[in-house]
Design a protein around this motif. Structure first.
Motif, PDB file in Angstrom:
ATOM      1  N   ALA A 190       0.841  -1.203   0.000  1.00 54.21           N
ATOM      2  CA  ALA A 190       0.000   0.000   0.000  1.00 54.21           C
ATOM      3  C   ALA A 190       0.869   1.242   0.000  1.00 54.21           C
ATOM      4  O   ALA A 190       1.998   1.241   0.477  1.00 54.21           O
ATOM      5  CB  ALA A 190      -0.924  -0.006   1.217  1.00 54.21           C
ATOM      6  N   ASP A 201       0.498   7.185   1.575  1.00 51.25           N
ATOM      7  CA  ASP A 201      -0.651   7.990   2.003  1.00 51.25           C
ATOM      8  C   ASP A 201      -1.670   7.145   2.759  1.00 51.25           C
ATOM      9  O   ASP A 201      -2.294   7.610   3.720  1.00 51.25           O
ATOM     10  CB  ASP A 201      -1.305   8.687   0.801  1.00 51.25           C
ATOM     11  CG  ASP A 201      -1.693   7.703  -0.293  1.00 51.25           C
ATOM     12  OD1 ASP A 201      -1.293   6.532  -0.207  1.00 51.25           O
ATOM     13  OD2 ASP A 201      -2.386   8.110  -1.240  1.00 51.25           O
ATOM     14  N   VAL A 202      -1.835   5.878   2.367  1.00 48.37           N
ATOM     15  CA  VAL A 202      -2.761   4.991   3.070  1.00 48.37           C
ATOM     16  C   VAL A 202      -2.259   4.731   4.487  1.00 48.37           C
ATOM     17  O   VAL A 202      -3.025   4.804   5.463  1.00 48.37           O
ATOM     18  CB  VAL A 202      -2.930   3.663   2.304  1.00 48.37           C
ATOM     19  CG1 VAL A 202      -3.774   2.678   3.114  1.00 48.37           C
ATOM     20  CG2 VAL A 202      -3.566   3.917   0.940  1.00 48.37           C
ATOM     21  N   HIS A 203      -0.974   4.441   4.620  1.00 46.32           N
ATOM     22  CA  HIS A 203      -0.402   4.205   5.945  1.00 46.32           C
ATOM     23  C   HIS A 203      -0.548   5.435   6.834  1.00 46.32           C
ATOM     24  O   HIS A 203      -0.880   5.327   8.018  1.00 46.32           O
ATOM     25  CB  HIS A 203       1.075   3.830   5.820  1.00 46.32           C
ATOM     26  CG  HIS A 203       1.315   2.470   5.245  1.00 46.32           C
ATOM     27  ND1 HIS A 203       0.734   1.336   5.761  1.00 46.32           N
ATOM     28  CD2 HIS A 203       2.075   2.054   4.196  1.00 46.32           C
ATOM     29  CE1 HIS A 203       1.137   0.276   5.063  1.00 46.32           C
ATOM     30  NE2 HIS A 203       1.937   0.691   4.106  1.00 46.32           N
TER      31      HIS A 203
END
Length: 332
Positions: free
Chosen positions: A270, A273-275
């Motif tokens: 991923a 930005d998702v993290h």
């Protein structure tokens, strides 16, 4: 700013990027995160105000709730204002000392949360298993000693991690692809061997989490077992209701922490930005939910909160007209 003459020297400052890849949405993202932070602050301050105003709530259990509220405020305030500053003004610049202070504040607050939960478990165990001896056993001196031990434990756990981080030399970049000075995000910028930093950080986190979970599990299993042995149905219900509130808070804190860690390690593919979005959400969630759990499930807080609102809505009594002074005298 890094130059060719100080490639492996400590940069004067770092640059936090916020949510990399979503720069165009920073303003829109500030709305939910700003709202959540505001609600978290109002909720925790309300808990503190209710307990302070109502003298009948000046008891150990509500004192612990106040400690949780203070820690929630410190934990959320250590990162959220900086995040909102990045979203609104692009103010991502942060010095190394401020970066280490942010790591220390956030880590110590997070560890203090679990320490306070352990102290609360001990308090409830004594209150349910030894109710007649509770006033003599749980004294102000004992509470001060337990809180001092909790603070010392959190400090001793965080100090080696921050101390090792302060000795690291950075040369890869001065840009931290995160909204806060998270320990491993900072270590990625190092130019030397950081295997000791990684080992210490991982060992401390695993040991602390596992030990706290085992202690909490053992404590509440004894508490719930003792609660079911209470002959009075009303007393049993009150004891289980109190334990239910504590267990909900424990579940919220640990599920947020573990979910963030699991997602970070499983979803390595991923994007950053998702993290970062998940990290911000999981960081803020316990601070947002905890005051509502206690406000909704603790009868005494609900009653006193309703009383305070009723007092605020009552019209002020009319002022008595001032009597005129006797003829020939001036008013004083």
């Amino acid at each position: 700013m890094l130059t060719s003459h100080n490639v492996c020297s400590v940069p004067s400052s770092f640059q936090l990027t916020g949510i990399p890849g979503l720069e165009s949405l920073h303003i829109w993202l500030s709305i939910p995160f700003g709202s959540m932070y505001l609600v978290a602050v109002v909720g925790n301050v309300t808990i503190l105000a209710v307990v302070k105003v109502e003298h009948s709530l000046h008891q150990p259990m509500y004192f612990f709730l106040c400690m949780l509220a203070v820690i929630d405020l410190v934990l959320s305030t250590s990162t959220m204002p900086k995040l909102l500053g990045i979203f609104w003004f692009g103010a991502g610049d942060i010095g190394l000392d401020a970066c280490l202070a942010q790591i220390c504040s956030a880590s110590t607050s997070s560890l203090s949360l679990t320490a306070i939960l352990l102290v609360m478990a001990l308090d409830r165990y004594v209150a349910i298993c030894y109710p007649l001896r509770y006033p003599k056993l749980v004294t102000a001196q004992l509470l001060a000693g337990l809180l001092g031990a909790a603070a010392a434990r959190s400090t001793c756990i965080v100090a080696p991690v921050v101390g090792l981080a302060s000795q690291v030399r950075f040369c890869r970049s001065h840009i931290i692809h995160h909204f806060a000075c998270e320990h491993m995000a900072l270590m990625k910028l190092s130019c030397g061997d950081i295997s000791l930093n990684k080992t210490v950080g991982l060992t401390v986190r695993i040991f602390n989490r596992v030990l706290d979970m085992l202690l909490l599990g053992a404590s509440y299993s004894r508490i719930i077992h003792a609660a079911f042995r209470i002959s009075s149905g009303r007393a049993r219900s009150k004891a289980l209701n109190t334990c239910g509130s504590h267990l909900l808070v424990i579940f919220t804190i640990y599920s947020s922490t573990m979910s963030s860690s699991i997602v970070y390690r499983v979803a390595r593919a991923a994007s950053q930005d998702v993290h970062n979005l998940l990290s911000a959400f999981y960081l803020l969630l316990p601070c947002l939910v905890n005051p509502f759990i206690y406000g909704a499930r603790t009868k005494e807080i609900r009653q006193h909160l309703a009383t305070l609102f009723q007092r605020a809505q009552l019209p002020a009594p009319p002022e008595k007209p001032q009597s005129l002074p006797p003829h020939g005298e001036l008013p004083t």
